[in-house]
Design a protein around this motif. Structure first.
Motif, PDB file in Angstrom:
ATOM      1  N   PHE A 125       1.094  -0.994  -1.191  1.00 27.82           N
ATOM      2  CA  PHE A 125       1.083  -2.412   0.080  1.00 27.82           C
ATOM      3  C   PHE A 125       1.907  -2.707   1.435  1.00 27.82           C
ATOM      4  O   PHE A 125       1.966  -3.124   2.165  1.00 27.82           O
ATOM      5  N   LEU A 148      -5.376  -7.861  -9.361  1.00 33.48           N
ATOM      6  CA  LEU A 148      -5.563  -6.084  -8.919  1.00 33.48           C
ATOM      7  C   LEU A 148      -6.394  -5.185  -9.487  1.00 33.48           C
ATOM      8  O   LEU A 148      -6.623  -5.751 -10.596  1.00 33.48           O
ATOM      9  N   ASN A 164      -7.021   0.240  -7.231  1.00 31.40           N
ATOM     10  CA  ASN A 164      -5.978   0.422  -5.997  1.00 31.40           C
ATOM     11  C   ASN A 164      -6.333  -1.314  -5.642  1.00 31.40           C
ATOM     12  O   ASN A 164      -5.593  -1.257  -4.235  1.00 31.40           O
ATOM     13  N   LYS A 165      -6.197  -1.849  -5.999  1.00 34.01           N
ATOM     14  CA  LYS A 165      -7.599  -3.111  -4.401  1.00 34.01           C
ATOM     15  C   LYS A 165      -7.099  -3.877  -5.161  1.00 34.01           C
ATOM     16  O   LYS A 165      -7.324  -4.851  -6.539  1.00 34.01           O
ATOM     17  N   THR A 191     -10.686  -8.493  -0.126  1.00 34.11           N
ATOM     18  CA  THR A 191     -10.093  -7.779  -0.752  1.00 34.11           C
ATOM     19  C   THR A 191      -8.719  -6.948   0.690  1.00 34.11           C
ATOM     20  O   THR A 191      -9.194  -7.446   1.278  1.00 34.11           O
ATOM     21  N   ARG A 192      -8.234  -6.361  -0.288  1.00 34.79           N
ATOM     22  CA  ARG A 192      -7.148  -5.454   0.895  1.00 34.79           C
ATOM     23  C   ARG A 192      -6.816  -4.134  -0.426  1.00 34.79           C
ATOM     24  O   ARG A 192      -7.093  -4.152  -1.649  1.00 34.79           O
ATOM     25  N   GLU A 193      -6.858  -3.395   1.037  1.00 40.52           N
ATOM     26  CA  GLU A 193      -7.274  -1.807  -0.213  1.00 40.52           C
ATOM     27  C   GLU A 193      -5.922  -1.113   0.906  1.00 40.52           C
ATOM     28  O   GLU A 193      -6.529  -0.886   2.363  1.00 40.52           O
ATOM     29  N   VAL A 234      -6.848   2.205   3.177  1.00 39.00           N
ATOM     30  CA  VAL A 234      -7.418   3.448   2.977  1.00 39.00           C
ATOM     31  C   VAL A 234      -7.466   4.857   3.808  1.00 39.00           C
ATOM     32  O   VAL A 234      -6.543   3.854   5.786  1.00 39.00           O
ATOM     33  N   LEU A 255      -4.429  -0.176   6.099  1.00 36.07           N
ATOM     34  CA  LEU A 255      -5.132  -1.175   5.337  1.00 36.07           C
ATOM     35  C   LEU A 255      -5.979  -2.406   5.538  1.00 36.07           C
ATOM     36  O   LEU A 255      -6.044  -2.289   6.803  1.00 36.07           O
ATOM     37  N   GLN A 293      -8.780  -5.305   4.731  1.00 34.92           N
ATOM     38  CA  GLN A 293      -8.987  -6.689   4.364  1.00 34.92           C
ATOM     39  C   GLN A 293     -10.104  -7.102   4.991  1.00 34.92           C
ATOM     40  O   GLN A 293     -10.470  -6.728   6.111  1.00 34.92           O
TER      41      GLN A 293
END
Ligand SMILES: CCCCCCCCCCCCCC(=O)O
Length: 132
Positions: free
Chosen positions: A3, A85, A88-89, A106-108, A110, A114, A116
């Motif tokens: 991140f 966590l 990985n998310k 959520t924050r991931e 892809v 990034l 959200q």
């Protein structure tokens, strides 16, 4: 840490509908959809430092995974909740202090973006950020 770095908003998906569900008025929704949000994330173990820059404000947030913290939206709406966590998310459940309703986030990563995701009252929105 995946991140880490500076992220600039690239595009939104269903963000105006989400803001409407949140009770944000039309003028603020128009401004909010073009907030030029930039976030800089620094993860150190289970601690995160987030610098948030937008047309509305420049703030810095510190949180520890699993530990509840307070966060105010740009319109003053106060939330309380924690990130955890999951794989990985980053996953969060925040509660609005004014009405007790839940906002999930959520924050991931892809691909090279990034992403959200926010869900409030069944309305889901995504914000996509690119490095920069
Ligand atoms: C009406 C606009 C609402 C935007 C929704 C923002 C949800 C934010 C989730 C909480 C973020 C906590 C601080 C952070 O980790 O950056």
């Amino acid at each position: 840490m995946a991140f880490n770095g500076a992220w600039k908003i690239d595009r939104n998906e269903n963000y105006e509908k989400f803001m409407e569900a949140m009770g944000i008025g039309m003028m603020k929704r128009k401004l909010g959809a073009h907030d030029n949000l930039k976030i800089t994330i620094q993860q150190n173990g289970d601690k995160f430092n987030i610098k948030e820059h937008s047309n509305f404000r420049n703030i810095e947030i510190e949180f520890t995974l699993g530990v509840s913290f307070d966060y105010s939206l740009a319109d003053g709406t106060e939330l309380s909740g924690a990130w955890t966590l999951e794989g990985n998310k980053l996953v969060a459940t925040f509660t609005r202090k004014d009405n007790g309703k839940v906002l999930k986030a959520t924050r991931e990563i892809v691909g090279d973006e990034l992403v959200q995701t926010y869900v409030y009252e069944g309305v889901e929105s995504k914000r996509f950020f690119k490095r920069g």
